[in-house]
Design an enzyme around this catalytic site. Structure first.
Site, PDB file in Angstrom:
ATOM      1  N   HIS A 219       1.592 -20.205  -0.465  1.00  0.00           N
ATOM      2  CA  HIS A 219       1.119 -20.250  -1.852  1.00  0.00           C
ATOM      3  C   HIS A 219       0.956 -18.830  -2.371  1.00  0.00           C
ATOM      4  O   HIS A 219       0.960 -17.875  -1.587  1.00  0.00           O
ATOM      5  CB  HIS A 219      -0.248 -20.963  -1.922  1.00  0.00           C
ATOM      6  CG  HIS A 219      -1.333 -20.204  -1.206  1.00  0.00           C
ATOM      7  ND1 HIS A 219      -1.517 -20.268   0.156  1.00  0.00           N
ATOM      8  CD2 HIS A 219      -2.273 -19.326  -1.664  1.00  0.00           C
ATOM      9  CE1 HIS A 219      -2.519 -19.484   0.511  1.00  0.00           C
ATOM     10  NE2 HIS A 219      -3.000 -18.892  -0.577  1.00  0.00           N
ATOM     11  N   ASP A 221      -1.880 -16.654  -4.834  1.00  0.00           N
ATOM     12  CA  ASP A 221      -3.230 -16.831  -5.377  1.00  0.00           C
ATOM     13  C   ASP A 221      -3.150 -16.726  -6.906  1.00  0.00           C
ATOM     14  O   ASP A 221      -2.344 -15.963  -7.436  1.00  0.00           O
ATOM     15  CB  ASP A 221      -4.171 -15.754  -4.823  1.00  0.00           C
ATOM     16  CG  ASP A 221      -4.341 -15.880  -3.306  1.00  0.00           C
ATOM     17  OD1 ASP A 221      -4.079 -16.968  -2.751  1.00  0.00           O
ATOM     18  OD2 ASP A 221      -4.731 -14.877  -2.667  1.00  0.00           O
ATOM     19  N   ARG A 286      -9.564 -18.963  14.425  1.00  0.00           N
ATOM     20  CA  ARG A 286      -9.389 -17.882  13.455  1.00  0.00           C
ATOM     21  C   ARG A 286     -10.241 -18.149  12.223  1.00  0.00           C
ATOM     22  O   ARG A 286     -10.395 -19.298  11.797  1.00  0.00           O
ATOM     23  CB  ARG A 286      -7.916 -17.779  13.062  1.00  0.00           C
ATOM     24  CG  ARG A 286      -7.638 -16.769  12.002  1.00  0.00           C
ATOM     25  CD  ARG A 286      -6.156 -16.424  11.901  1.00  0.00           C
ATOM     26  NE  ARG A 286      -6.007 -15.385  10.907  1.00  0.00           N
ATOM     27  CZ  ARG A 286      -5.839 -15.615   9.613  1.00  0.00           C
ATOM     28  NH1 ARG A 286      -5.758 -16.853   9.156  1.00  0.00           N
ATOM     29  NH2 ARG A 286      -5.751 -14.612   8.761  1.00  0.00           N
TER      30      ARG A 286
HETATM   31  C1  LIG Z   1     -10.749 -19.254  -7.915  1.00  0.00           C
HETATM   32  C2  LIG Z   1      -9.974 -20.103  -7.286  1.00  0.00           C
HETATM   33  C3  LIG Z   1      -8.636 -19.749  -6.716  1.00  0.00           C
HETATM   34  C4  LIG Z   1      -8.309 -20.947  -5.858  1.00  0.00           C
HETATM   35  C5  LIG Z   1      -8.889 -22.047  -6.687  1.00  0.00           C
HETATM   36  C6  LIG Z   1     -10.284 -21.526  -7.021  1.00  0.00           C
HETATM   37  C7  LIG Z   1     -11.164 -21.631  -5.758  1.00  0.00           C
HETATM   38  C8  LIG Z   1     -10.333 -21.702  -4.453  1.00  0.00           C
HETATM   39  C9  LIG Z   1      -9.059 -20.836  -4.490  1.00  0.00           C
HETATM   40  C10 LIG Z   1      -8.042 -21.223  -3.431  1.00  0.00           C
HETATM   41  C11 LIG Z   1      -8.237 -20.543  -2.060  1.00  0.00           C
HETATM   42  C12 LIG Z   1      -7.116 -21.023  -1.101  1.00  0.00           C
HETATM   43  C13 LIG Z   1      -5.727 -20.978  -1.737  1.00  0.00           C
HETATM   44  C14 LIG Z   1      -5.763 -21.596  -3.152  1.00  0.00           C
HETATM   45  C15 LIG Z   1      -4.336 -21.697  -3.724  1.00  0.00           C
HETATM   46  C16 LIG Z   1      -6.523 -22.901  -3.092  1.00  0.00           C
HETATM   47  O1  LIG Z   1      -6.069 -23.994  -2.872  1.00  0.00           O
HETATM   48  O2  LIG Z   1      -7.871 -22.646  -3.290  1.00  0.00           O
HETATM   49  C17 LIG Z   1      -6.706 -20.795  -4.018  1.00  0.00           C
HETATM   50  C18 LIG Z   1      -6.838 -21.179  -5.498  1.00  0.00           C
HETATM   51  C19 LIG Z   1      -5.868 -20.434  -6.401  1.00  0.00           C
HETATM   52  O3  LIG Z   1      -5.603 -19.250  -6.201  1.00  0.00           O
HETATM   53  O4  LIG Z   1      -5.381 -21.088  -7.341  1.00  0.00           O
HETATM   54  O1  LIG Z   2      -6.411 -17.215   6.160  1.00  0.00           O
HETATM   55  C1  LIG Z   2      -5.664 -16.425   5.630  1.00  0.00           C
HETATM   56  O2  LIG Z   2      -5.277 -15.398   6.179  1.00  0.00           O
HETATM   57  C2  LIG Z   2      -5.138 -16.696   4.225  1.00  0.00           C
HETATM   58  C3  LIG Z   2      -6.184 -17.273   3.320  1.00  0.00           C
HETATM   59  C4  LIG Z   2      -5.669 -17.409   1.912  1.00  0.00           C
HETATM   60  O3  LIG Z   2      -4.522 -17.180   1.627  1.00  0.00           O
HETATM   61  C5  LIG Z   2      -6.592 -17.824   0.831  1.00  0.00           C
HETATM   62  O4  LIG Z   2      -7.769 -18.169   1.122  1.00  0.00           O
HETATM   63  O5  LIG Z   2      -6.148 -17.821  -0.329  1.00  0.00           O
HETATM   64 FE   LIG Z   3      -4.220 -17.098  -0.541  1.00  0.00          FE
END
Ligand SMILES: C=C1C[C@]23C[C@H]1CC[C@H]2[C@@]12CCC[C@@](C)(C(=O)O1)[C@H]2[C@@H]3C(=O)O
Ligand SMILES: O=C(O)CCC(=O)C(=O)O
Ligand SMILES: [Fe+2]
Length: 360
Positions: A219, A221, A286
């Site tokens: 993905h 961010d 991890r």
């Molecule tokens: C501020 C954010 C950014 C979120 C949504 C919200 C809270 C959690 C974040 C994440 C973290 C893990 C990858 C991601 C792709 C996910 O599934 O949750 C991120 C997402 C995004 O970057 O869109």
């Molecule tokens: O665990 C990791 O190294 C990646 C985590 C990550 O990509 C995220 O939290 O958006």
């Molecule tokens: Fe990420």
């Protein structure tokens, strides 16, 4: 690729710590699948020393253009705080499942305990669990530790405060190498920031069949930038055109910085957001902690006018952080291209292709 899959298998959080054999629900591929392989023989993302600011600006610009990610050292976040944060994460994830579920993320919510938010786009489940904090961790912490929540809250609050300062500093360094100054982006230096960032704790238990499992699927961010702390176990991989998947080795005390989709938009595609994922490990647990840094929620983000001229038309229309998060939650890897105005010129990667993710 992914359209949203809505069955309740995704709401079910298995206790991964006790499973002795990889269940079909978590098997992403056969062990003969070569797409999954990663290419570590070549190079990895640059390591940049923030003590040397002049060098840092040049190296950061180059890293953002070529990798979309880099590691930093001498960032002024104390080892004590990093250790305390890791300890707080361990304490949280080692609670019994029924306790963690007391702080479960609600179906339409952002904060709380649960499977990765992007899980709903995949037919298989990821080998991980997560805990998302937006603003104060107080309400959830009190559900997890009714008599002893203060320790957790204190660490989270200190970590969020320090990360916000560092993220601001990094944003100016990254934009500085494109010739952008504080005058060019007034919203970013004035006024209250409120709740415009999130803290994501990720736990990847040791996995009986790591080659067929996936910790966190590929993905980008949605952020301006993300600051990631990983414990001493590798798992993070970034995708680089021409190299494929490359491991980001854990360096004690270093932090990983990712370019997010909103910086991709602000920089008019000059800094492409980095595609990344986490793989898992047979013997080691991890843990990672991501600080997801965004703009104040009402601010409209669009390509910076200094980077736009007749030869370089704006590639994206304007979008707020909350609108972008909503689009990402609905359309996942199509989110960025849904804000695209005109086809990128030759030489730019097509974000649609770059972000396509294979399952199975
Ligand atoms: C501020 C954010 C950014 C979120 C949504 C919200 C809270 C959690 C974040 C994440 C973290 C893990 C990858 C991601 C792709 C996910 O599934 O949750 C991120 C997402 C995004 O970057 O869109
Ligand atoms: O665990 C990791 O190294 C990646 C985590 C990550 O990509 C995220 O939290 O958006
Ligand atoms: Fe990420």
């Amino acid at each position: 690729m992914p359209s949203r899959i809505s069955d309740d298998v995704h709401q079910k959080q298995l206790d991964l710590y006790t499973i002795k054999e990889l269940p079909e629900s978590h098997a992403w591929r056969s062990s003969l699948d070569h797409d999954y392989q990663c290419n570590d023989s070549l190079e990895s993302i640059p390591v940049i020393d923030l003590n040397d600011e002049k060098f840092a600006i040049e190296n950061i610009g180059h890293a953002c253009k070529t990798w979309g990610a880099f590691q930093i050292i001498n960032h002024n976040i104390s080892q004590r705080l990093l250790d305390n944060m890791e300890e707080a994460g361990k304490r949280l994830f080692s609670l019994p499942m029924q306790q963690k579920l007391k702080a479960a993320r609600s179906a339409d919510g952002i904060a709380g305990y649960g499977v990765a938010r992007i899980s709903s786009f995949f037919s298989k489940l990821m080998w991980s669990e997560g805990f998302t904090i937006v603003g104060s961790p107080f309400d959830h912490a009190r559900q997890l530790w009714p008599h002893d929540y203060k320790k957790f809250c204190d660490v989270i609050e200190e970590y969020e405060k320090e990360m916000e300062k560092l993220a601001g500093r990094l944003m100016w360094l990254m934009l500085g190498s494109l010739g952008i100054s504080k005058d060019d982006m007034k919203w970013a230096c004035c006024g209250p920031r409120g709740e415009c960032s999130a803290l994501q704790l990720n736990s990847y238990p040791a996995c009986p069949d790591p080659d067929r499992a996936m910790g966190l699927a590929a993905h980008t961010d949605s952020t301006i930038l993300t600051i990631l702390h990983q414990n001493n176990t590798s798992g993070l991989q970034v995708f680089k055109e021409g190299n494929g998947w490359v491991t980001v080795p854990p360096l004690s005390g270093a932090l990983v910085i990712n370019v997010g989709d909103l910086l991709h938009i602000l920089s008019n595609g000059l800094y492409p957001s980095v595609l990344h994922r986490a793989v898992v490990n047979r013997t080691r647990h991890r843990l990672s902690v991501a600080y997801l840094y965004g703009p104040p929620s009402g601010v409209k983000i669009s390509p910076l006018s200094k980077l736009v001229d007749q030869g370089h038309p704006p590639l994206y229309r304007s979008v707020t952080w909350s609108e972008y998060l909503g689009t990402k939650a609905k359309h996942f890897d199509k989110a960025l291209s849904s804000f695209q105005l005109c086809a990128p010129r030759i030489g730019f990667a097509n974000p649609k292709d770059r972000n396509s993710v294979q399952v199975g």
